[in-house]
Design an enzyme around this catalytic site. Structure first.
Site, PDB file in Angstrom:
ATOM      1  N   ASP A  44      10.671  15.210   2.466  1.00 50.19           N
ATOM      2  CA  ASP A  44       9.382  14.917   3.445  1.00 50.19           C
ATOM      3  C   ASP A  44      10.209  13.516   4.002  1.00 50.19           C
ATOM      4  O   ASP A  44       9.661  13.231   5.146  1.00 50.19           O
ATOM      5  CB  ASP A  44       8.253  14.389   2.533  1.00 50.19           C
ATOM      6  CG  ASP A  44       7.459  15.359   2.145  1.00 50.19           C
ATOM      7  OD1 ASP A  44       7.641  16.636   2.576  1.00 50.19           O
ATOM      8  OD2 ASP A  44       6.598  15.525   1.662  1.00 50.19           O
ATOM      9  N   ASP A  46      13.142  12.627   4.700  1.00 47.55           N
ATOM     10  CA  ASP A  46      13.972  13.063   5.684  1.00 47.55           C
ATOM     11  C   ASP A  46      13.539  13.540   6.965  1.00 47.55           C
ATOM     12  O   ASP A  46      13.991  13.301   7.832  1.00 47.55           O
ATOM     13  CB  ASP A  46      15.330  14.118   4.999  1.00 47.55           C
ATOM     14  CG  ASP A  46      16.314  13.453   4.225  1.00 47.55           C
ATOM     15  OD1 ASP A  46      16.273  12.077   4.252  1.00 47.55           O
ATOM     16  OD2 ASP A  46      16.752  14.107   3.579  1.00 47.55           O
ATOM     17  N   TYR A  47      12.317  14.393   6.617  1.00 49.72           N
ATOM     18  CA  TYR A  47      11.780  14.999   7.790  1.00 49.72           C
ATOM     19  C   TYR A  47      10.978  13.862   8.730  1.00 49.72           C
ATOM     20  O   TYR A  47      10.982  13.812   9.668  1.00 49.72           O
ATOM     21  CB  TYR A  47      10.661  15.903   7.433  1.00 49.72           C
ATOM     22  CG  TYR A  47       9.737  16.468   8.432  1.00 49.72           C
ATOM     23  CD1 TYR A  47      10.320  17.540   9.287  1.00 49.72           C
ATOM     24  CD2 TYR A  47       8.561  15.935   8.845  1.00 49.72           C
ATOM     25  CE1 TYR A  47       9.326  18.056  10.336  1.00 49.72           C
ATOM     26  CE2 TYR A  47       7.707  16.505   9.735  1.00 49.72           C
ATOM     27  CZ  TYR A  47       8.220  17.488  10.504  1.00 49.72           C
ATOM     28  OH  TYR A  47       7.327  17.950  11.580  1.00 49.72           O
ATOM     29  N   ASP A  48      10.269  12.891   7.903  1.00 50.77           N
ATOM     30  CA  ASP A  48       9.552  11.599   8.450  1.00 50.77           C
ATOM     31  C   ASP A  48      10.922  10.874   9.401  1.00 50.77           C
ATOM     32  O   ASP A  48      10.378  10.360  10.326  1.00 50.77           O
ATOM     33  CB  ASP A  48       9.095  10.805   7.480  1.00 50.77           C
ATOM     34  CG  ASP A  48       7.777  11.650   6.790  1.00 50.77           C
ATOM     35  OD1 ASP A  48       7.499  12.563   7.610  1.00 50.77           O
ATOM     36  OD2 ASP A  48       7.245  11.354   6.021  1.00 50.77           O
ATOM     37  N   SER A  93      -2.497  16.997  13.338  1.00 47.10           N
ATOM     38  CA  SER A  93      -1.858  16.477  12.068  1.00 47.10           C
ATOM     39  C   SER A  93      -2.108  15.022  12.057  1.00 47.10           C
ATOM     40  O   SER A  93      -2.567  14.302  13.181  1.00 47.10           O
ATOM     41  CB  SER A  93      -0.236  16.216  12.249  1.00 47.10           C
ATOM     42  OG  SER A  93       0.116  15.997  13.301  1.00 47.10           O
ATOM     43  N   LEU A  94      -1.707  14.019  11.156  1.00 48.24           N
ATOM     44  CA  LEU A  94      -2.038  12.310  11.193  1.00 48.24           C
ATOM     45  C   LEU A  94      -0.777  11.855  11.416  1.00 48.24           C
ATOM     46  O   LEU A  94       0.260  12.250  11.074  1.00 48.24           O
ATOM     47  CB  LEU A  94      -2.541  12.346   9.768  1.00 48.24           C
ATOM     48  CG  LEU A  94      -4.000  12.808   9.398  1.00 48.24           C
ATOM     49  CD1 LEU A  94      -4.366  12.450   8.029  1.00 48.24           C
ATOM     50  CD2 LEU A  94      -5.166  12.415  10.332  1.00 48.24           C
ATOM     51  N   GLU A 127      -8.459   8.208   0.702  1.00 49.77           N
ATOM     52  CA  GLU A 127      -8.467   9.220  -0.313  1.00 49.77           C
ATOM     53  C   GLU A 127      -7.151   9.929  -0.462  1.00 49.77           C
ATOM     54  O   GLU A 127      -6.128   9.614   0.377  1.00 49.77           O
ATOM     55  CB  GLU A 127      -9.617  10.514   0.397  1.00 49.77           C
ATOM     56  CG  GLU A 127      -8.946  10.910   1.588  1.00 49.77           C
ATOM     57  CD  GLU A 127      -9.901  11.904   2.385  1.00 49.77           C
ATOM     58  OE1 GLU A 127     -10.173  12.905   1.681  1.00 49.77           O
ATOM     59  OE2 GLU A 127     -10.388  11.416   3.437  1.00 49.77           O
ATOM     60  N   LYS A 129      -3.839  12.268  -0.322  1.00 48.37           N
ATOM     61  CA  LYS A 129      -3.301  13.016   0.696  1.00 48.37           C
ATOM     62  C   LYS A 129      -2.818  14.219  -0.196  1.00 48.37           C
ATOM     63  O   LYS A 129      -1.867  14.109  -0.805  1.00 48.37           O
ATOM     64  CB  LYS A 129      -2.283  12.679   1.330  1.00 48.37           C
ATOM     65  CG  LYS A 129      -1.788  13.435   2.522  1.00 48.37           C
ATOM     66  CD  LYS A 129      -0.758  12.988   3.255  1.00 48.37           C
ATOM     67  CE  LYS A 129      -0.196  14.077   4.664  1.00 48.37           C
ATOM     68  NZ  LYS A 129       0.488  15.252   3.951  1.00 48.37           N
ATOM     69  N   ARG A 150      -3.754  26.454   9.379  1.00 52.52           N
ATOM     70  CA  ARG A 150      -3.597  25.159  10.382  1.00 52.52           C
ATOM     71  C   ARG A 150      -2.717  26.248  11.458  1.00 52.52           C
ATOM     72  O   ARG A 150      -2.899  26.072  12.828  1.00 52.52           O
ATOM     73  CB  ARG A 150      -2.860  24.333  10.032  1.00 52.52           C
ATOM     74  CG  ARG A 150      -2.475  23.160  11.036  1.00 52.52           C
ATOM     75  CD  ARG A 150      -1.404  22.164  10.645  1.00 52.52           C
ATOM     76  NE  ARG A 150      -1.663  21.486   9.516  1.00 52.52           N
ATOM     77  CZ  ARG A 150      -2.558  20.287   9.586  1.00 52.52           C
ATOM     78  NH1 ARG A 150      -3.022  19.919  10.680  1.00 52.52           N
ATOM     79  NH2 ARG A 150      -2.643  19.513   8.765  1.00 52.52           N
TER      80      ARG A 150
END
Length: 718
Positions: A44, A46-48, A93-94, A127, A129, A150
């Protein structure tokens, strides 16, 4: 991974355009793996980093924002296995935040947008994730009617039958609920259930699963709802789509209403009034994280007032009133005790670090992938330095190991201060450690660059490649033969008795016949028995007829995963047509070659790999013997009675104004059309929007029917 921030300002416009093109393709690839196949290959974090780099470039060069930019899209296109469902309201998405400063900026931005002063308090919810699969569940007059994933945010996959098997999701709502209710939330698998499932798989000699998130997603996409029911999936409700009337005026109130209606909601959700309280709750959840029976990867903050949410509105792919505060990747220090080489079914030599056992994120880590020879030296796939020059990885080194997003642990860096004096640079093998064949790095014909992967040239004489190919052939998404797991394949492959040998795929289907003529009976061998052998033969016979896409995937053609196999099956219809076309494309030119390249989602690299596979006589010989035992079924086509575009090949080019490209593709395919990425003699219709260029010119040159978006919509609306 790309570096961020300061280097953006030093780029020329040409360099920025090239990098944005690369990022769009790379991020789309990872989106497809994560959302479409549930098989992420990077963490995650690296993706971000890729997403942040893309965003930074677009801020600096707004004139270069692409139609296929990751900032304009959510997730990946829905699978072709399940029927498409267009969401009444998009599933967006957020945006992500990664630090306290990011969270403070998010809250300040909310106040600024609303024109509020700091002393005019705004409440937020916080909350966990959940790391699962996003789901939208629609009820009409209190009854569950549709459940969809989704997908790409606009169109998802219809998984209604499977959702009905999840005990925590009610099939009927209490009296008095609104006429239309769309509940959104996360389907997940509890850690305890995941561990129990893997113990069961191990006991049955089957391949175990990688992590709860991928297992939950794969379980939900089963064609047999009974399999889904056996997986004990769970659900948390936290949002909504279309609602005919709103039962509350706050985020917190809505979620509490869901609880009253019988949905599970997360007990750690709180309503808070300050940044300090938000960050304190983030820390509290982080401390509880190892003890939770479900995976989480951050905390989600939302403005509580629905009125304020409406005023804040949305950006292109995310709401202004919410953000996800991600947890940092989990890291630990340990020692590289050895470096082993694993050989895969395509001959790839992958170095694996054997580590002194260390606990990272509640999991004991003993191995970490080192990817390839370049990675050991500190060089990334693009040729850039990812570690300092002297930070190569050596046996005996103390290293930093990261486990993020439940991806296979990786070695990030070396602690040079602790390097032993006797540590020597690692010499990557020049021969295959299994068969002794020469190991080479192929050179790309066009770019001249060396491939990052070193491959064994032994082919099927290499035991590792042969056994891994067989394990792939019988794997869950290929022939899925129950009772033929990794251990069983090794047993049959290594057996010296001809009646028990399985060296190639056709041998699986002749096993029973050879056993009938042999004095050495499988049922008398330890680990087998009359009942289990009978079940094995039955499982093999059940696969003598198999879906075309599974057959193609099982062949183990390089670069051909499940998604590509489905595209090929749908495009060619029958195995005979597929193989004939591949043979006709042998010269990498002509109509068959052009048609293969025109399939949406198949590029030249994949096309070349498929054609090269069929040029190898050994592969053709094995397939010929396999077809004497197995019948690939015709690909199932959508039910399109009366469709004006059924069976036609359609190309979309230019900008579409009323549909997204993914929507247009999904609509066309649902009506029985094939969507291609380029124009050829076999193209029937080209739909051209503003900015259409060479594809439109070629269509006119070939006399292909062309139309604009309005004409297309009129045609398919009939």
């Amino acid at each position: 991974m790309p570096t961020e921030g300061s280097t953006v300002d030093t780029l020329t416009i040409e360099e920025a355009a090239a990098e944005l093109a690369r990022l769009a393709k790379e991020i789309a690839h990872h989106d497809a793996l994560y959302h479409g196949k549930d098989q992420p290959e990077i963490s995650d974090a690296d993706y971000d980093a890729l997403k942040r780099r893309n965003d930074a470039l677009e801020v600096r060069f707004p004139e270069l924002i692409r139609e296929d930019s990751p900032s304009r899209h959510v997730g990946a296109a829905p699978s072709v296995t399940f029927s498409p469902v267009v969401h009444a309201r998009p599933m967006l998405s957020l945006d992500n935040t990664f630090s306290q400063e990011d969270v403070q900026d998010f809250v300040a931005g909310v106040y600024r947008f609303l024109g509020r002063l700091p002393d005019q308090s705004i409440a937020f919810t916080a909350e966990p994730k959940i790391d699962g699969l996003s789901m939208s569940i629609r009820y009409e007059n209190g009854r569950l009617v549709t459940a969809a994933t989704r997908g790409d945010g606009t169109t998802g996959e219809n998984v209604t039958a499977n959702i009905r098997t999840i005990a925590e999701i009610p099939n009927e709502l209490p009296k008095g609920v609104p006429a239309v209710v769309e509940i959104r939330g996360e389907v997940y698998m509890a850690k305890s259930d995941f561990l129990a499932l893997n113990r069961q798989m191990e006991a049955e000699g089957k391949q175990t699963y990688v992590n709860p998130r991928n297992t939950a997603a794969g379980s939900l996409r089963q064609l047999d709802a009974k399999v889904t029911a056996s997986r004990k999936l769970k659900f948390f409700a936290y949002a909504w789509g279309e609602m005919s009337e709103m039962p509350a005026d706050t985020q917190f109130g809505m979620v509490q209403t869901f609880k009253d209606w019988g949905f599970p909601v997360n007990p750690l959700m709180k309503r808070l009034n300050s940044v300090a309280d938000i960050l304190a709750h983030y820390d509290e959840i982080g401390l509880e994280r190892p003890d939770l029976d479900y995976d989480i990867d951050g905390v989600v903050y939302k403005v509580d007032s629905l009125e304020l949410q409406a005023r804040l509105g949305f950006r292109s792919r995310s709401p202004r009133w919410a953000t996800a505060h991600k947890f940092p990747a989990e890291q630990a220090f340990t020692i590289v005790e050895n470096i082993d080489i694993q050989v895969g079914r395509t001959g790839a030599l992958t170095p694996v670090a054997r580590l002194t056992p260390i606990t990272v994120g509640g999991v004991v880590v003993t191995n970490a992938t080192l990817h390839n020879a370049d990675y050991i030296q500190g060089i990334g796939n693009s040729g850039e330095r990812i570690r300092d020059d002297e930070h190569d990885i050596r046996i005996g080194d103390t290293v930093i190991v990261q486990r993020a997003g439940d991806v296979i642990p990786q070695v990030l860096d070396v602690v040079m201060e602790k390097r032993p004096a006797e540590a020597r640079p690692y010499e990557f093998p020049k021969t295959c450690p299994v068969c002794g064949s020469h190991a080479v790095r192929e050179r790309h014909e066009k770019t001249g660059k060396l491939d990052s992967v070193t491959r064994c040239t032994g082919g099927f004489i290499c035991r590792a490649q042969a056994t891994e190919h067989l394990k792939h052939f019988v794997s869950r998404n290929a022939f899925d033969i129950e009772g033929l797991g990794s251990k069983q394949i090794d047993f049959f492959f290594e057996n010296e008795d001809a009646s028990l040998q399985i060296r190639t795929a056709p041998d699986i289907f002749t096993l029973e016949k050879r056993q009938q003529q042999s004095l050495t009976k499988l049922e008398n061998i330890d680990g087998f028995g009359k009942v289990s052998v009978g079940k094995l033969y039955g499982a093999i016979d059940e696969r003598r007829s198999i879906a075309l896409h599974r057959f193609i995937y099982a062949l183990g053609i390089r670069h051909v995963g499940e998604t590509t196999a489905k595209l090929l099956a749908r495009s060619y219809g029958t195995y005979e047509a597929f193989e004939t076309a591949m043979r006709e494309a042998e010269a990498l030119s002509g109509d068959a070659w052009n048609d293969l390249n025109a399939i949406e989602g198949i590029g030249e690299v994949v096309a070349r790999a498929i054609v090269e596979f069929y040029k190898e006589p050994r592969n053709v010989e094995v397939i010929t013997r396999l077809l004497e035992e197995v019948t690939p079924e015709e690909a199932e086509q959508p039910k399109t009675a009366g469709s004006p575009v059924a069976g036609k090949t359609v190309v979309f080019t230019g900008s579409l104004e009323k549909l997204t490209r993914d929507e247009a593709k999904a609509r066309a395919e649902s009506l029985g059309a094939k969507v291609a990425g380029s124009v050829s003699k076999k193209t029937d219709i080209v739909v051209a929007g503003p900015g259409a260029g060479s594809k439109l010119d070629k269509a006119r040159e070939l006399g292909v029917q062309t139309m604009d978006e309005d004409q297309w919509l009129a045609l398919i609306s009939g």
